[in-house]
Motif scaffolding. Structure first.
Motif, PDB file in Angstrom:
ATOM      1  N   LEU A   5       0.819  -1.187   0.011  1.00 44.17           N
ATOM      2  CA  LEU A   5      -0.021  -0.038   0.010  1.00 44.17           C
ATOM      3  C   LEU A   5       0.886   1.409  -0.164  1.00 44.17           C
ATOM      4  CD1 LEU A   5      -2.882   1.148   0.225  1.00 44.17           C
ATOM      5  CD2 LEU A   5      -2.338   1.119   2.675  1.00 44.17           C
ATOM      6  N   ASN A  33      -2.526  -0.001  -5.673  1.00 42.75           N
ATOM      7  CA  ASN A  33      -2.829  -0.326  -4.359  1.00 42.75           C
ATOM      8  C   ASN A  33      -2.508   0.881  -3.421  1.00 42.75           C
ATOM      9  OD1 ASN A  33      -3.402  -1.540  -2.003  1.00 42.75           O
ATOM     10  ND2 ASN A  33      -1.420  -2.688  -1.766  1.00 42.75           N
ATOM     11  N   GLY A  84      -0.187   3.148   4.818  1.00 41.21           N
ATOM     12  CA  GLY A  84       0.822   2.362   3.810  1.00 41.21           C
ATOM     13  C   GLY A  84       2.152   2.035   4.272  1.00 41.21           C
TER      14      GLY A  84
END
Length: 255
Positions: A5, A33, A84
């Motif tokens: 991510l 993503n 992320g």
């Protein structure tokens, strides 16, 4: 390769003319993503309303501030929300090319790099390219960065697993430069993806900012961020001005 991510941090303030295109440039990425975290710094135009129209995309988060607090504060709020492995930055009027994330994350994974950036191009207020590409040293050292910010904010990505989340300075200008300096203190050198992956918007009013103001902003970095006294800061500014006038022009390429 895996596709971790990527948290894309976008602070906004009165960006109604550009924010749609900026968000769409992330949505158009071949690397999908990602999450966008937008923090609006008390805009007085239609920016919040425009952002709200994108919230059907569940990857997009929006946090409006009631009081204008500066870009650094907005970025830090976004950073707190980020989930992320990678933190990426994009300003509300700039654009990414469609393969930006895919190429840059692949570059980081292939060469096991915790921080990278890329070259970028200039465009005007209307999104027309200006045939100018901004490059950087292929092995950017802390010393080089100390005298000149070669890293375009719209291109920088760092690995949270390696650095943790790095708090951004609340100084109103040059926060990105200070962030990169923090990073280069730890890794000594950084490599750019050697191609243009983004578009930086040049505004007419930004071109009219006086050289005195630019010197003042950079002088504040040496005084407040590095904590140097006046004499040392003056010598640093001499090195900065030499780099700006003599060395950095070699990295501006006509295309």
């Amino acid at each position: 390769m895996t596709k971790p991510l990527v948290s894309v941090i976008i602070p906004t303030f009165n960006a109604e003319k550009y924010i749609s295109d900026t968000i769409q440039s992330v949505q158009n990425q071949t690397y999908q993503n990602w999450e966008i975290i937008l923090v609006d710094d008390a805009s007085t135009d239609a920016t919040p309303k425009i952002i709200a129209s994108f919230l059907t995309d569940k990857r997009i988060q929006f946090y409006p501030l009631e009081k204008n607090s500066g870009t650094g504060v907005a970025r830090n709020i976004a950073l707190e929300k980020a989930k992320g492995k990678y933190i990426a930055f994009l300003d509300a009027d700039d654009l990414w090319k469609a393969e930006k994330l895919e190429k840059q994350i692949n570059f980081m994974q292939t060469y096991e790099l915790p921080f990278t950036f890329s070259f970028y191009e200039w465009m005007d207020e209307h999104g027309n390219t200006l045939a100018k590409r901004i490059e950087a040293p292929r092995n950017l050292s802390y010393r080089q960065l100390f005298f000149c910010n070669y890293v375009g904010n719209l291109t920088g990505i760092y690995d949270v697993d390696y650095f943790g989340k790095i708090t951004i300075s609340s100084i109103r200008k040059r926060q990105d430069w200070m962030l990169w300096l923090d990073i280069l203190k730890k890794i000594k050198t950084a490599k750019p993806v050697p191609e243009s992956l983004a578009y930086y918007r040049i505004h007419t009013d930004s071109l009219s900012i006086s050289k005195t103001e630019l010197i003042r902003y950079n002088f504040a970095v040496y005084r407040q961020f590095h904590g140097f006294n006046w004499i040392v800061s003056v010598f640093c500014m001499i090195g900065f001005l030499f780099t700006q006038l003599v060395i950095k022009p070699f990295y501006k390429k006509t295309i």
